[in-house]
Write a protein that holds these residues in place. Structure first.
Motif, PDB file in Angstrom:
ATOM      1  N   LEU A   1       0.833  -1.199   0.000  1.00 22.76           N
ATOM      2  CA  LEU A   1       0.000   0.000   0.000  1.00 22.76           C
ATOM      3  C   LEU A   1       0.867   1.248   0.000  1.00 22.76           C
ATOM      4  N   LYS A   2       1.941   1.238   0.758  1.00 25.72           N
ATOM      5  CA  LYS A   2       2.793   2.424   0.900  1.00 25.72           C
ATOM      6  C   LYS A   2       3.463   2.811  -0.409  1.00 25.72           C
TER       7      LYS A   2
ATOM      8  N   ALA B   1      -1.239   9.213   1.953  1.00 29.98           N
ATOM      9  CA  ALA B   1      -1.897  10.521   1.905  1.00 29.98           C
ATOM     10  C   ALA B   1      -1.736  11.118   0.514  1.00 29.98           C
ATOM     11  N   GLY B   2      -2.801  11.680  -0.007  1.00 35.09           N
ATOM     12  CA  GLY B   2      -2.767  12.313  -1.317  1.00 35.09           C
ATOM     13  C   GLY B   2      -3.052  11.395  -2.482  1.00 35.09           C
TER      14      GLY B   2
ATOM     15  N   PRO C   1      -3.660   6.220  -9.211  1.00 32.74           N
ATOM     16  CA  PRO C   1      -5.036   6.120  -8.698  1.00 32.74           C
ATOM     17  C   PRO C   1      -5.474   4.674  -8.514  1.00 32.74           C
ATOM     18  N   ILE C   2      -6.323   4.466  -7.505  1.00 25.59           N
ATOM     19  CA  ILE C   2      -6.813   3.126  -7.193  1.00 25.59           C
ATOM     20  C   ILE C   2      -8.309   3.175  -6.949  1.00 25.59           C
TER      21      ILE C   2
ATOM     22  N   LEU D   1     -10.030  12.902  -5.175  1.00 28.98           N
ATOM     23  CA  LEU D   1     -10.496  12.724  -6.555  1.00 28.98           C
ATOM     24  C   LEU D   1     -10.858  14.059  -7.180  1.00 28.98           C
ATOM     25  N   THR D   2     -10.357  14.310  -8.358  1.00 25.23           N
ATOM     26  CA  THR D   2     -10.719  15.493  -9.142  1.00 25.23           C
ATOM     27  C   THR D   2     -10.867  15.061 -10.602  1.00 25.23           C
ATOM     28  N   LEU D   3     -11.669  15.795 -11.332  1.00 26.90           N
ATOM     29  CA  LEU D   3     -11.830  15.516 -12.761  1.00 26.90           C
ATOM     30  C   LEU D   3     -10.731  16.193 -13.552  1.00 26.90           C
TER      31      LEU D   3
END
Length: 446
Positions: A346-347, A377-378, A352-353, A444-446
């Protein structure tokens, strides 16, 4: 569906070396003056403090090349640390990349791509110029300089000019500038053979096939290729099954939307169980076939857009390869790490997941939610829970609701479809209200 079972993590190794012998003999005058020209597209696809990933596409504008060597100089002390689809040598600022065994031929108008990870400190400017087999890439066609090797006979390790030499081609007015951001157009490949069990709700009815040089996999693709290239969806089966048709309706539905789906295991299954190494084999195969003249996949695969995914045990395999720099996004279906000792997976996530889970009755629910809470984070991440349990909807018509949502996510992440992305982003996202989905979002951003 069998529950997730514990198994040993498969360690992956990438073979990046390429042995090349220097050609003997005297170059003929005619060969040394063959028409030559090239264009290079160099893109930094991701960057972080001290490191970056770059994608390079080389377009051949001259006579066919049967072996290539691309050189450039870094201007700010950058270094290549890992390269794929080729072999690299660096001395100070000077970098030389030679072809891999499977992508040495570049037809006239054709292209070849490779990528690498690198380090930088302070700034990371794009190289100012590139040379291909000793010819400066200007985006137009000239003549090979008499003192450079014939295209097709590169001599790795020999000096390569980092600036134009006398006689190097210069831009000519009116010459078209190529767009080297993609391999040859899909129409260059031969007509593909029929596929089995054609269906799906997308605009490109799809089926599956097997190929001799990827015998332990099942390929799902459109029966007729679309005009654009096919992004890649890699799939690990539930229960580590070696049956590539376990989730046929789900995988065929994704392929019918214009994707190449490569599932671990042969149709109907085989002996033994699958491992994450099969996912890496899929990526290597796609890169090779996309550049192999004579393949019906020649120039038809977008190897810069790859999603790795898996259900249950297959999700654990997706985790294992998700740090491969070729991966664009990871999708975890009803899965989660079984041991806190594996939290390092995970680290190291940087892309993106998305998690597609079966709700509280899903036997992987607790593990998946635990992973969700430990993401870096992020990191852009989506969590969707549908109360269908661990078995999901993979065998329903067109993969059911899991199939519909997977297609939307892939259209967003691999095709840049912002409308599809609206189903995942924001408090008013398409899956956020008036549906059976329970949604969580991070960054999340478009």
């Amino acid at each position: 569906m069998a529950p997730i079972r514990s198994r040993s993590r498969v360690l992956l190794a990438a073979a990046g070396g390429l042995a090349v012998a220097a050609a003997a003999g005297v170059l003929s005058t005619a060969a040394a003056h063959a028409a030559a020209g090239c264009g290079v597209d160099y893109t930094v696809s991701s960057s972080w403090p001290g490191g970056f990933t770059a994608a390079v596409t080389v377009t051949n504008l001259g006579d066919q090349i049967n072996g290539w060597r691309l050189s450039w100089s870094f201007g700010a002390g950058q270094s290549v640390t890992q390269l794929w689809n080729g072999s690299v040598a660096q001395s100070g600022a000077q970098v030389t990349v030679t072809n891999a065994p499977y992508n040495g031929a570049i037809a006239t108008g054709g292209a070849v791509s490779f990528g690498f990870n690198g380090t930088w400190n302070g700034s990371n400017p794009k190289p100012g110029s590139f040379t291909l087999n000793g010819v400066v890439c200007t985006g137009s066609v000239g003549q090979s300089p008499p003192d450079t090797p014939t295209p097709g006979s590169p001599t790795p390790g020999s000096p390569t000019p980092s600036s134009p030499t006398p006689g190097s081609p210069t831009p000519t007015g009116g010459s078209p500038t190529p767009t080297p951001s993609s391999p040859p157009p899909p129409s260059t490949g031969p007509t593909p053979p029929p596929v089995s069990s054609v269906g799906g709700s997308g605009p490109y009815p799809a089926g599956y096939e097997t190929v001799s040089n990827l015998a332990n996999h099942t390929l799902y693709r459109p029966a007729s290729f679309p005009a654009r290239q096919l992004p890649i969806f890699l799939w690990g089966n539930g229960g580590c099954s070696n049956n590539g048709t376990d989730s046929l309706p789900f995988l065929r539905e994704i392929a019918s939307q214009g994707f190449l789906v490569i599932a671990n295991g042969r149709p109907g299954g085989g002996s033994g169980s699958e491992t994450s190494a099969l996912l890496t084999q899929s990526m290597d195969w796609a890169a090779a076939e996309n550049n192999r003249q004579g393949s019906w996949y020649y120039g038809r695969i977008d190897t810069t857009k790859i999603a790795v995914a898996g259900w249950s045990c297959g999700g654990l395999e997706a985790y294992e390869v998700s740090n491969d720099p070729r991966i664009t996004t990871t999708m975890i279906f009803s899965s989660g790490l079984l041991d806190d000792n594996n939290d390092y997976q995970l680290k190291r996530l940087t892309k993106p997941i998305a998690y597609i889970m079966g709700g509280p009755s899903d036997i992987a629910y607790a593990n998946g939610m635990d992973d969700w809470g430990k993401l870096p984070a992020g990191l852009p991440a989506f969590m969707g829970n549908l109360p269908v349990g661990h078995g999901g909807t993979y065998t329903q018509t067109n993969g059911g609701e899991f199939g519909r949502v997977a297609v939307l996510y892939l259209k967003w992440r691999l095709l840049g479809d912002r409308t599809a992305g609206q189903n995942f982003v924001g408090v008013n996202c398409g899956l956020c209200s008036n549906t059976q989905w329970t949604v969580q979002q991070k960054n999340l951003t478009l």
